[in-house]
Design an enzyme around this catalytic site. Structure first.
Site, PDB file in Angstrom:
ATOM      1  N   ARG A   1     -35.366 -40.703  36.942  1.00  0.00           N
ATOM      2  CA  ARG A   1     -34.474 -41.554  36.128  1.00  0.00           C
ATOM      3  C   ARG A   1     -34.059 -42.811  36.897  1.00  0.00           C
ATOM      4  NH1 ARG A   1     -29.550 -38.058  34.852  1.00  0.00           N
ATOM      5  NH2 ARG A   1     -28.596 -39.940  34.060  1.00  0.00           N
TER       6      ARG A   1
ATOM      7  N   ARG B   1     -30.745 -54.849  28.371  1.00  0.00           N
ATOM      8  CA  ARG B   1     -31.558 -54.084  29.321  1.00  0.00           C
ATOM      9  C   ARG B   1     -32.776 -54.870  29.815  1.00  0.00           C
ATOM     10  NH1 ARG B   1     -30.593 -48.536  29.666  1.00  0.00           N
ATOM     11  NH2 ARG B   1     -29.104 -47.745  28.158  1.00  0.00           N
TER      12      ARG B   1
ATOM     13  N   ARG C   1     -24.720 -31.472  40.127  1.00  0.00           N
ATOM     14  CA  ARG C   1     -23.974 -31.027  38.946  1.00  0.00           C
ATOM     15  C   ARG C   1     -24.466 -29.678  38.436  1.00  0.00           C
ATOM     16  NH1 ARG C   1     -23.164 -35.871  34.676  1.00  0.00           N
ATOM     17  NH2 ARG C   1     -25.390 -35.536  34.499  1.00  0.00           N
TER      18      ARG C   1
ATOM     19  N   LYS D   1     -20.678 -46.578  36.443  1.00  0.00           N
ATOM     20  CA  LYS D   1     -20.566 -47.771  35.597  1.00  0.00           C
ATOM     21  C   LYS D   1     -19.658 -47.544  34.390  1.00  0.00           C
ATOM     22  CE  LYS D   1     -24.498 -48.943  33.841  1.00  0.00           C
ATOM     23  NZ  LYS D   1     -24.517 -48.778  32.374  1.00  0.00           N
TER      24      LYS D   1
ATOM     25  N   ARG E   1     -28.742 -28.259  34.340  1.00  0.00           N
ATOM     26  CA  ARG E   1     -29.455 -28.805  33.196  1.00  0.00           C
ATOM     27  C   ARG E   1     -30.709 -29.521  33.686  1.00  0.00           C
ATOM     28  NH1 ARG E   1     -24.967 -32.394  30.500  1.00  0.00           N
ATOM     29  NH2 ARG E   1     -26.803 -33.697  30.512  1.00  0.00           N
TER      30      ARG E   1
END
Length: 222
Positions: free
Chosen positions: A173, A90, A129, A15, A162
């Site tokens: 998430r 949101r 990642r 996005k 991470r």
């Protein structure tokens, strides 16, 4: 005041990248709510201090503070032709407040593209990642792997994942995002402003489809 575009999409859908590309192509401002918050906190504005007071107590920043930040931002000269909103609104309450605010400023939301990507693809994109310990160089096990597994190409330091890149964190998430934004998606769908875009396509194709959706919306709302 011009036409505003609200860009929706889950974490990992691209996005932010698409918002920047679209803003550049259309010559519009790109308003990222995250950047806006950081700007106010760093500059220690009255709104920034107010937001900080809630954050220090571990509370959510109330809608009226966020909305005041957005109002100040859209009143700047670079938003005279409109802007692309990324990360705000949101909730339906924030969306209604945005509609009211833009109506006062003689602007309007003309199009709400939703970049759709299946959850399993998002998890693969985000949880692949790896970051280097020394200087934070970022790799992806599928899209940008290091030459030697687990070792940074640049400085030879160890690569680690991470906390927010771990598969279980990523899955949570995405689930939270989908639950929270479902009412917002419905709000814009009922207004006839929602346009669903396939986010699994190559970046260039997603950009082209977004541009097409905006141009179509502009023609329809002349």
């Amino acid at each position: 005041m011009g036409d505003f575009i609200v860009l929706l999409g889950p974490p990992g859908a691209g996005k932010g990248t698409q918002a920047q590309r679209l803003a550049q192509t259309l010559g519009m401002a790109h308003i990222s709510s995250g950047d806006l918050f950081r700007e106010h906190l760093k500059a220690q504005t009255e709104l920034g201090k107010l937001a900080q007071s809630y954050m220090n107590r571990g509370e959510l920043v109330p809608d009226d503070v966020t909305i005041a930040m957005v109002r100040e931002r859209v009143s700047r000269p670079d938003c005279a032709r409109g802007a692309i909103l990324d990360g705000f609104p949101r909730t339906p309450v924030q969306a209604q407040a945005l509609d009211n605010m833009l109506a006062e400023l003689d602007g309007r939301v003309i199009c709400v593209p939703l970049i759709n990507v299946p959850a399993e693809v998002l998890i693969e994109r985000l949880s692949g990642r790896w970051t280097c310990r020394a200087q934070g160089h970022v790799y992806h096990e599928k899209y940008n792997p290091p030459r030697v597994p687990g070792v940074c190409d640049v400085d030879g330091s160890e690569l680690y994942q991470r906390e927010d890149d771990l598969p279980e964190t990523v899955a949570r998430r995405i689930r939270v995002y989908l639950e929270q934004t479902a009412p917002l998606v419905d709000y814009y769908r009922q207004k006839g402003l929602l346009v669903e875009i396939d986010g699994t396509l190559p970046i260039e194709e997603v950009s082209a489809k977004l541009l097409e959706a905006v141009e179509k919306a502009r023609k329809e709302r002349v």
